[in-house]
Design a protein around this motif. Structure first.
Motif, PDB file in Angstrom:
ATOM      1  N   GLY A  15       0.771  -1.199   0.089  1.00 13.39           N
ATOM      2  CA  GLY A  15       0.077  -0.026   0.015  1.00 13.39           C
ATOM      3  C   GLY A  15       0.858   1.158  -0.124  1.00 13.39           C
ATOM      4  O   GLY A  15       0.114   2.564   0.171  1.00 13.39           O
ATOM      5  N   THR A  16       2.178   1.169   0.014  1.00 15.78           N
ATOM      6  CA  THR A  16       2.902   2.487  -0.241  1.00 15.78           C
ATOM      7  C   THR A  16       3.879   2.222  -1.186  1.00 15.78           C
ATOM      8  O   THR A  16       4.398   1.515  -1.782  1.00 15.78           O
ATOM      9  CB  THR A  16       3.728   2.478   1.209  1.00 15.78           C
ATOM     10  OG1 THR A  16       2.805   2.509   2.352  1.00 15.78           O
ATOM     11  CG2 THR A  16       4.680   3.604   1.091  1.00 15.78           C
ATOM     12  N   SER A  17       4.241   3.557  -1.829  1.00 17.42           N
ATOM     13  CA  SER A  17       5.099   3.728  -2.926  1.00 17.42           C
ATOM     14  C   SER A  17       6.220   4.253  -2.588  1.00 17.42           C
ATOM     15  O   SER A  17       6.523   5.134  -1.824  1.00 17.42           O
ATOM     16  CB  SER A  17       4.442   4.633  -4.027  1.00 17.42           C
ATOM     17  OG  SER A  17       3.182   4.139  -4.686  1.00 17.42           O
ATOM     18  N   TYR A  18       7.301   3.687  -3.012  1.00 19.16           N
ATOM     19  CA  TYR A  18       8.670   4.064  -2.700  1.00 19.16           C
ATOM     20  C   TYR A  18       9.676   4.391  -4.127  1.00 19.16           C
ATOM     21  O   TYR A  18       9.277   3.622  -5.183  1.00 19.16           O
ATOM     22  CB  TYR A  18       9.419   2.773  -2.159  1.00 19.16           C
ATOM     23  CG  TYR A  18       8.576   2.403  -0.860  1.00 19.16           C
ATOM     24  CD1 TYR A  18       9.015   3.063   0.344  1.00 19.16           C
ATOM     25  CD2 TYR A  18       7.910   1.276  -0.811  1.00 19.16           C
ATOM     26  CE1 TYR A  18       8.433   2.795   1.709  1.00 19.16           C
ATOM     27  CE2 TYR A  18       7.176   0.865   0.240  1.00 19.16           C
ATOM     28  CZ  TYR A  18       7.631   1.676   1.621  1.00 19.16           C
ATOM     29  OH  TYR A  18       7.001   1.306   2.694  1.00 19.16           O
ATOM     30  N   ARG A  19      10.175   5.477  -4.250  1.00 18.52           N
ATOM     31  CA  ARG A  19      11.158   5.687  -5.163  1.00 18.52           C
ATOM     32  C   ARG A  19      12.390   5.066  -4.982  1.00 18.52           C
ATOM     33  O   ARG A  19      13.169   5.421  -4.080  1.00 18.52           O
ATOM     34  CB  ARG A  19      10.937   7.214  -5.702  1.00 18.52           C
ATOM     35  CG  ARG A  19      11.845   7.461  -6.669  1.00 18.52           C
ATOM     36  CD  ARG A  19      11.652   8.805  -7.275  1.00 18.52           C
ATOM     37  NE  ARG A  19      12.164   9.873  -6.384  1.00 18.52           N
ATOM     38  CZ  ARG A  19      12.095  11.066  -6.243  1.00 18.52           C
ATOM     39  NH1 ARG A  19      11.492  11.503  -7.555  1.00 18.52           N
ATOM     40  NH2 ARG A  19      12.561  11.817  -5.520  1.00 18.52           N
ATOM     41  N   LEU A  20      13.001   4.260  -6.076  1.00 18.85           N
ATOM     42  CA  LEU A  20      14.500   3.812  -6.008  1.00 18.85           C
ATOM     43  C   LEU A  20      15.301   4.447  -6.651  1.00 18.85           C
ATOM     44  O   LEU A  20      14.943   4.783  -7.949  1.00 18.85           O
ATOM     45  CB  LEU A  20      14.515   2.363  -6.329  1.00 18.85           C
ATOM     46  CG  LEU A  20      13.303   1.497  -5.661  1.00 18.85           C
ATOM     47  CD1 LEU A  20      13.630   0.105  -6.242  1.00 18.85           C
ATOM     48  CD2 LEU A  20      13.383   1.358  -4.120  1.00 18.85           C
ATOM     49  N   ASP A  21      16.463   5.027  -6.217  1.00 21.32           N
ATOM     50  CA  ASP A  21      17.458   5.816  -7.054  1.00 21.32           C
ATOM     51  C   ASP A  21      17.978   4.966  -8.191  1.00 21.32           C
ATOM     52  O   ASP A  21      17.882   5.796  -9.353  1.00 21.32           O
ATOM     53  CB  ASP A  21      18.642   6.295  -6.034  1.00 21.32           C
ATOM     54  CG  ASP A  21      18.446   7.036  -5.261  1.00 21.32           C
ATOM     55  OD1 ASP A  21      17.367   7.970  -5.040  1.00 21.32           O
ATOM     56  OD2 ASP A  21      19.269   7.405  -4.015  1.00 21.32           O
ATOM     57  N   THR A  22      17.954   3.830  -8.133  1.00 18.07           N
ATOM     58  CA  THR A  22      18.492   2.935  -9.309  1.00 18.07           C
ATOM     59  C   THR A  22      17.937   1.578  -8.830  1.00 18.07           C
ATOM     60  O   THR A  22      18.197   1.120  -7.908  1.00 18.07           O
ATOM     61  CB  THR A  22      19.937   3.015  -9.515  1.00 18.07           C
ATOM     62  OG1 THR A  22      20.559   4.339  -9.601  1.00 18.07           O
ATOM     63  CG2 THR A  22      20.470   2.241 -10.782  1.00 18.07           C
ATOM     64  N   PHE A  23      17.530   0.808  -9.930  1.00 12.16           N
ATOM     65  CA  PHE A  23      16.908  -0.499  -9.725  1.00 12.16           C
ATOM     66  C   PHE A  23      17.178  -1.385 -10.955  1.00 12.16           C
ATOM     67  O   PHE A  23      17.106  -0.919 -12.303  1.00 12.16           O
ATOM     68  CB  PHE A  23      15.355  -0.221  -9.729  1.00 12.16           C
ATOM     69  CG  PHE A  23      14.568  -1.706  -9.450  1.00 12.16           C
ATOM     70  CD1 PHE A  23      14.958  -2.620  -8.582  1.00 12.16           C
ATOM     71  CD2 PHE A  23      14.030  -2.073 -10.502  1.00 12.16           C
ATOM     72  CE1 PHE A  23      14.335  -3.590  -8.352  1.00 12.16           C
ATOM     73  CE2 PHE A  23      13.281  -3.109 -10.399  1.00 12.16           C
ATOM     74  CZ  PHE A  23      13.402  -4.114  -9.441  1.00 12.16           C
ATOM     75  N   ASP A  24      17.595  -2.531 -10.486  1.00 14.08           N
ATOM     76  CA  ASP A  24      18.063  -3.725 -11.713  1.00 14.08           C
ATOM     77  C   ASP A  24      16.961  -4.636 -11.468  1.00 14.08           C
ATOM     78  O   ASP A  24      16.813  -5.345 -10.620  1.00 14.08           O
ATOM     79  CB  ASP A  24      19.337  -4.317 -11.451  1.00 14.08           C
ATOM     80  CG  ASP A  24      19.683  -5.496 -12.479  1.00 14.08           C
ATOM     81  OD1 ASP A  24      19.139  -5.546 -13.408  1.00 14.08           O
ATOM     82  OD2 ASP A  24      20.385  -6.113 -11.823  1.00 14.08           O
ATOM     83  N   PRO A  25      15.903  -4.812 -12.287  1.00 14.53           N
ATOM     84  CA  PRO A  25      14.836  -5.655 -12.400  1.00 14.53           C
ATOM     85  C   PRO A  25      15.255  -7.017 -12.527  1.00 14.53           C
ATOM     86  O   PRO A  25      14.686  -7.873 -12.153  1.00 14.53           O
ATOM     87  CB  PRO A  25      14.003  -5.234 -13.530  1.00 14.53           C
ATOM     88  CG  PRO A  25      14.816  -4.368 -14.635  1.00 14.53           C
ATOM     89  CD  PRO A  25      15.692  -3.876 -13.655  1.00 14.53           C
ATOM     90  N   ALA A  26      16.344  -7.442 -13.253  1.00 14.91           N
ATOM     91  CA  ALA A  26      16.900  -8.451 -13.478  1.00 14.91           C
ATOM     92  C   ALA A  26      17.340  -9.382 -12.199  1.00 14.91           C
ATOM     93  O   ALA A  26      17.157 -10.396 -11.823  1.00 14.91           O
ATOM     94  CB  ALA A  26      18.111  -8.506 -14.365  1.00 14.91           C
ATOM     95  N   THR A  27      17.701  -8.674 -11.296  1.00 16.15           N
ATOM     96  CA  THR A  27      18.452  -9.299  -9.988  1.00 16.15           C
ATOM     97  C   THR A  27      17.706  -8.793  -8.818  1.00 16.15           C
ATOM     98  O   THR A  27      17.968  -9.125  -7.712  1.00 16.15           O
ATOM     99  CB  THR A  27      19.860  -8.824  -9.913  1.00 16.15           C
ATOM    100  OG1 THR A  27      20.016  -7.547  -9.783  1.00 16.15           O
ATOM    101  CG2 THR A  27      20.718  -9.275 -10.847  1.00 16.15           C
ATOM    102  N   LEU A  28      16.696  -7.881  -9.110  1.00 16.60           N
ATOM    103  CA  LEU A  28      15.860  -7.399  -8.092  1.00 16.60           C
ATOM    104  C   LEU A  28      16.703  -6.597  -6.887  1.00 16.60           C
ATOM    105  O   LEU A  28      16.646  -6.648  -5.896  1.00 16.60           O
ATOM    106  CB  LEU A  28      14.761  -8.490  -7.369  1.00 16.60           C
ATOM    107  CG  LEU A  28      13.851  -9.002  -8.060  1.00 16.60           C
ATOM    108  CD1 LEU A  28      13.180  -9.882  -7.178  1.00 16.60           C
ATOM    109  CD2 LEU A  28      12.988  -7.864  -8.697  1.00 16.60           C
ATOM    110  N   THR A  29      17.611  -5.597  -7.387  1.00 16.39           N
ATOM    111  CA  THR A  29      18.611  -5.011  -6.561  1.00 16.39           C
ATOM    112  C   THR A  29      18.503  -3.487  -6.755  1.00 16.39           C
ATOM    113  O   THR A  29      18.185  -2.751  -8.039  1.00 16.39           O
ATOM    114  CB  THR A  29      20.021  -5.500  -7.117  1.00 16.39           C
ATOM    115  OG1 THR A  29      20.098  -6.801  -6.836  1.00 16.39           O
ATOM    116  CG2 THR A  29      20.892  -4.716  -6.186  1.00 16.39           C
TER     117      THR A  29
END
Length: 317
Positions: free
Chosen positions: A223-237
C-alpha cells in the motif's frame, strides 16, 4: 504620528516604502527623528523600512525592485529563491534594461539586458526572469559547491524541465559555465536528481555493466509507493545514494531500515552508499555494485552478463 507609532506601523509591513509613502503616514520631522533614532533605515535610495526587517531577504529584494525601476525583475539565484527552489542567497540579483545603470551597494548584483526577458510571477509575487533563464544565470553566478542544486532543485520541484533549460541555453550565445551546465543537464536527463546522484551516475554506475539499470524507479509495496534511486529488475537490486542531510541521525536511519525491510519483503535488496562513499571512494562503490550484481545474477532463475569482479580493497576506517 510620533516615532513609536510610525515604527509600530512599519513593523507590521515587511516591504519597503518610498519617502512619499512615509509622508502619508507621518510628518517630515517624525520621519527624520525615526531615522536618526535608528527605528527606520534607508535600505536603498528612496526605499525605507523598519530597522527590524532591514536584513530580510524578501524586503531587500523588494527594495531593489522598487529602487531600480518598474521593469526590474529578480534574476539568477534570487529568482529561484522567489520560486522556492533555493534558499535566499546572501545577495540580491536583478535584471534591468540596458539603458538603466543603477549603482547600489555590494549586496545588489545588476544584470543589464538589451532585450528584457519575459516577466514571470511565482507564488511569492516577486517578478522574475523565466525559470529556465534563472537556472542558467544561477548556475553561472553561484560557487561551484552550490551550482548543482541550482539545476536539480527547480527540476525536482516541477518549476522547470531539463528540456526547457537546454532550449534556453542553446539560444544563448554566451553563458558562464556552459560546459559544466551541459554535462549536468545530460545527467539530469538520465535521471539524476541531485549532485550525489550525478556523481554516482558518472563515477560509480557508469558504462555498459550498468546501462540497463532503471533510474528513479517507483515500486508499490503493502500500500505504499517507494522511489528507488536505481533499480535492476533482473536481479531485484536497488542502489540508494544517501545524502548527508536527509539520511543522517537515528530517526533517518530507522526510517531507511524500515523502508528497506518492506521492500525486501518482495525480494528487492537495497544497497546503500553514503555521500562520503561516492565522493571519496567511487571505485570502491563501483566494485561493490558490480560484485552484488554478479552474485545475485547467479540465481538459477536469472541470467546476466556481468564481468567478474575482484574483491573490494581493504581499508581501515
Amino acid at each position: 504620528m510620533g516615532i513609536r507609532q510610525l515604527h509600530d506601523r512599519l513593523l507590521r509591513r515587511v516591504e519597503p516604502l518610498t519617502y512619499d509613502q512615509l509622508r502619508r503616514l507621518a510628518s517630515e520631522r517624525a520621519i527624520a527623528d525615526a531615522v536618526r533614532a535608528g527605528r527606520i533605515v534607508r535600505v536603498l535610495p528612496d526605499a525605507y523600512a523598519s530597522s527590524v526587517h532591514a536584513e530580510s531577504w524578501v524586503l531587500r529584494m523588494q527594495a531593489a525592485l522598487l529602487w531600480a525601476g518598474p521593469s526590474t525583475v529578480a534574476a539568477g539565484s534570487s529568482a529561484l529563491a522567489a520560486w522556492g527552489a533555493l534558499a535566499p542567497p546572501p545577495n540580491v540579483s536583478i535584471s534591468v534594461p540596458w539603458e538603466t545603470r543603477p549603482r547600489g551597494p555590494a549586496w545588489v548584483s545588476v544584470r543589464r539586458h538589451v532585450h528584457m526577458p519575459e516577466r514571470c510571477w511565482p507564488p511569492r509575487r516577486i517578478p522574475t526572469v523565466p525559470p529556465p533563464l534563472a537556472v542558467i544565470q544561477a548556475h553561472g553566478e553561484l560557487p561551484s559547491s552550490r551550482r548543482a542544486e541550482a539545476v536539480y532543485a527547480p527540476v525536482r520541484e516541477g518549476i522547470v524541465t531539463v528540456a526547457e533549460i537546454a532550449e534556453t541555453l542553446a539560444a544563448m550565445p554566451r553563458a558562464r559555465g556552459r560546459r559544466e551546465l551541459e554535462r549536468r543537464l545530460v545527467a539530469a536527463e538520465a535521471g539524476a536528481e541531485s549532485y550525489l546522484e550525478e556523481e554516482a551516475g558518472t563515477r560509480v554506475l557508469r558504462g555498459v555493466p550498468f546501462a540497463h539499470l532503471l533510474r528513479q524507479h517507483w515500486v508499490h509495496v503493502d500500500g505504499t509507493s517507494y522511489r528507488l534511486d536505481t533499480f535492476d529488475p533482473a536481479t531485484l537490486t536497488a542502489f540508494e545514494f544517501d545524502g548527508a542531510d536527509a539520511h543522517s541521525g537515528p530517526a533517518a536511519r530507522q526510517r531507511d531500515a524500515a523502508r528497506d525491510a518492506r521492500i525486501a519483503s518482495v525480494g528487492i535488496l537495497t544497497v546503500r552508499f553514503t555521500y562520503a562513499d561516492v565522493t571519496d571512494r567511487p571505485e570502491w562503490c563501483r566494485t561493490i555494485a558490480l560484485g552484488v550484481l554478479a552474485t545475485r545474477s547467479q540465481h538459477p532463475e536469472v541470467q546476466m552478463d556481468v564481468p567478474p569482479v575482484a574483491d573490494p580493497p581493504e581499508k581501515a576506517w
